[in-house]
Design an enzyme around this catalytic site. Structure first.
Site, mmCIF file in Angstrom:
data_model
loop_
_atom_site.group_PDB
_atom_site.id
_atom_site.type_symbol
_atom_site.label_atom_id
_atom_site.label_comp_id
_atom_site.label_asym_id
_atom_site.label_seq_id
_atom_site.Cartn_x
_atom_site.Cartn_y
_atom_site.Cartn_z
ATOM 1 N N ARG A 189 5.883 12.386 -2.602
ATOM 2 C CA ARG A 189 5.903 12.991 -1.267
ATOM 3 C C ARG A 189 6.961 12.305 -0.411
ATOM 4 O O ARG A 189 7.435 11.239 -0.761
ATOM 5 C CB ARG A 189 4.530 12.818 -0.576
ATOM 6 N N HIS B 284 12.586 -3.044 2.833
ATOM 7 C CA HIS B 284 12.107 -1.698 3.154
ATOM 8 C C HIS B 284 13.098 -0.676 2.625
ATOM 9 O O HIS B 284 14.312 -0.836 2.774
ATOM 10 C CB HIS B 284 11.931 -1.518 4.670
ATOM 11 N N ILE B 285 12.553 0.374 2.047
ATOM 12 C CA ILE B 285 13.383 1.445 1.518
ATOM 13 C C ILE B 285 14.075 2.180 2.663
ATOM 14 O O ILE B 285 15.274 2.460 2.616
ATOM 15 C CB ILE B 285 12.505 2.432 0.703
ATOM 16 N N ALA C 245 2.974 -0.623 4.955
ATOM 17 C CA ALA C 245 2.480 -0.622 6.339
ATOM 18 C C ALA C 245 1.863 -1.959 6.748
ATOM 19 O O ALA C 245 1.756 -2.235 7.956
ATOM 20 C CB ALA C 245 1.477 0.512 6.519
ATOM 21 N N ARG D 38 13.021 4.503 12.930
ATOM 22 C CA ARG D 38 11.823 5.346 12.814
ATOM 23 C C ARG D 38 10.888 5.106 14.014
ATOM 24 O O ARG D 38 11.333 4.699 15.074
ATOM 25 C CB ARG D 38 11.150 5.082 11.466
ATOM 26 N N PRO E 141 0.796 -1.230 0.000
ATOM 27 C CA PRO E 141 0.000 0.000 0.000
ATOM 28 C C PRO E 141 0.827 1.279 0.000
ATOM 29 O O PRO E 141 1.825 1.393 0.707
ATOM 30 C CB PRO E 141 -0.833 -0.104 1.285
ATOM 31 N N ASN E 142 0.353 2.206 -0.806
ATOM 32 C CA ASN E 142 0.876 3.572 -0.910
ATOM 33 C C ASN E 142 2.207 3.680 -1.649
ATOM 34 O O ASN E 142 2.683 4.793 -1.891
ATOM 35 C CB ASN E 142 0.974 4.228 0.478
ATOM 36 N N ASN F 176 8.028 -5.643 -0.568
ATOM 37 C CA ASN F 176 7.902 -4.464 0.291
ATOM 38 C C ASN F 176 6.419 -4.356 0.622
ATOM 39 O O ASN F 176 5.624 -3.865 -0.189
ATOM 40 C CB ASN F 176 8.396 -3.192 -0.407
ATOM 41 N N GLU G 98 12.138 -9.848 2.547
ATOM 42 C CA GLU G 98 11.421 -8.656 3.026
ATOM 43 C C GLU G 98 12.295 -7.429 2.773
ATOM 44 O O GLU G 98 13.478 -7.419 3.101
ATOM 45 C CB GLU G 98 11.151 -8.791 4.528
ATOM 46 N N ARG H 130 6.894 0.950 13.761
ATOM 47 C CA ARG H 130 7.496 0.341 12.562
ATOM 48 C C ARG H 130 8.573 -0.689 12.920
ATOM 49 O O ARG H 130 9.195 -1.285 12.032
ATOM 50 C CB ARG H 130 8.109 1.415 11.649
ATOM 51 N N TYR I 206 11.920 8.527 1.571
ATOM 52 C CA TYR I 206 11.862 7.492 0.539
ATOM 53 C C TYR I 206 12.615 7.842 -0.745
ATOM 54 O O TYR I 206 12.682 7.008 -1.662
ATOM 55 C CB TYR I 206 10.393 7.181 0.206
ATOM 56 N N HIS J 158 3.565 -4.180 9.399
ATOM 57 C CA HIS J 158 3.429 -4.000 10.850
ATOM 58 C C HIS J 158 2.063 -4.431 11.377
ATOM 59 O O HIS J 158 1.796 -4.304 12.570
ATOM 60 C CB HIS J 158 3.685 -2.524 11.202
HETATM 61 O O1 CA2 Z 1 10.541 1.865 4.114
HETATM 62 C C1 CA2 Z 1 9.691 1.192 3.496
HETATM 63 O O2 CA2 Z 1 9.884 0.732 2.391
HETATM 64 C C2 CA2 Z 1 8.294 1.000 4.113
HETATM 65 O O3 CA2 Z 1 7.884 -0.330 3.836
HETATM 66 C C3 CA2 Z 1 7.385 2.009 3.426
HETATM 67 C C4 CA2 Z 1 5.980 2.042 4.009
HETATM 68 C C5 CA2 Z 1 6.018 2.177 5.540
HETATM 69 O O4 CA2 Z 1 4.694 2.084 6.060
HETATM 70 C C6 CA2 Z 1 6.884 1.113 6.180
HETATM 71 O O5 CA2 Z 1 6.923 1.321 7.565
HETATM 72 C C7 CA2 Z 1 8.297 1.186 5.624
HETATM 73 C C8 CA2 Z 1 5.206 3.248 3.440
HETATM 74 C C9 CA2 Z 1 5.074 3.241 1.957
HETATM 75 C C10 CA2 Z 1 4.391 4.492 1.518
HETATM 76 O O6 CA2 Z 1 5.294 5.240 0.743
HETATM 77 C C11 CA2 Z 1 5.016 6.558 0.486
HETATM 78 C C12 CA2 Z 1 5.858 7.169 -0.395
HETATM 79 C C13 CA2 Z 1 5.669 8.494 -0.701
HETATM 80 C C14 CA2 Z 1 4.618 9.214 -0.129
HETATM 81 C C15 CA2 Z 1 3.781 8.579 0.765
HETATM 82 C C16 CA2 Z 1 3.976 7.245 1.055
#
Ligand code: CA2
Length: 150
Positions: free
Chosen positions: A18, A105-106, A82, A112, A10-11, A79, A103, A116, A23, A85
């Site tokens: 953003r 994560h960026i 969210a 953080r 998701p997202n 990846n 697994e 997380r 990221y 978690h």
């Molecule tokens: O660090 C990562 O790759 C995460 O999996 C990214 C997730 C976050 O919930 C994890 O804790 C760590 C969030 C992905 C959403 O990415 C966005 C990118 C730009 C703007 C808004 C969200």
């Protein structure tokens, strides 16, 4: 030639639009291109997907288990965003599918917010990678190729 399946949760379709401080500035299309290069360098084909829906990610993991059993898939880079978690269902899907999964994560999730720091994916994953930015996708594909012997 085996395939590497790269799944994004998701997202992650918002990448590059953003939160660049966390990221980076690259979009998901850029990440796909980076994964194409990494797969080509390791003799793998790429299947790259993103979904905002938990059930769709679960269906894709089940499909991956069948493909790996059939010998056509090297494994999965996930990846889970969210859902990492929150999702016991994704944990169960990975275990149930018996698929080799990395697994990813960026960001360095451990540096953080406390929410997380726990992952439901990690106990079901073969390996875990976090904090290398989007370059982590290429590193994870290299790792998967090593595990698959390609
Ligand atoms: O660090 C990562 O790759 C995460 O999996 C990214 C997730 C976050 O919930 C994890 O804790 C760590 C969030 C992905 C959403 O990415 C966005 C990118 C730009 C703007 C808004 C969200």
């Amino acid at each position: 030639m085996k395939t590497a399946l790269v799944l994004n949760g998701p997202n992650l379709n918002l990448l590059g639009t953003r939160e660049p401080a966390i990221y980076g500035a690259q979009t998901l299309a850029d990440v796909r291109a980076l994964c194409e290069s990494a797969c080509a360098a390791h003799g793998l084909a790429l299947d790259f997907r993103q979904s905002n829906h938990e059930g769709e990610l679960i269906d894709w993991i089940h499909e991956a288990g069948r493909a790996q059993a059939a010998g056509t898939l090297a494994g999965v880079v996930l990846n889970a965003g969210a859902y990492t978690h929150t999702s016991v269902a994704l944990h169960d899907a990975i275990k149930g599918a018996g698929v080799t999964l990395i697994e990813l994560h960026i960001s360095n999730v451990h540096a953080r917010e406390a929410f997380r720091h726990h992952s439901y994916i990690s106990p079901a994953a073969r390996a875990v990678m976090a904090g290398f930015g989007v370059q982590g996708y290429a590193l994870a594909i290299a790792g998967l190729a090593g595990l698959a012997g390609s």
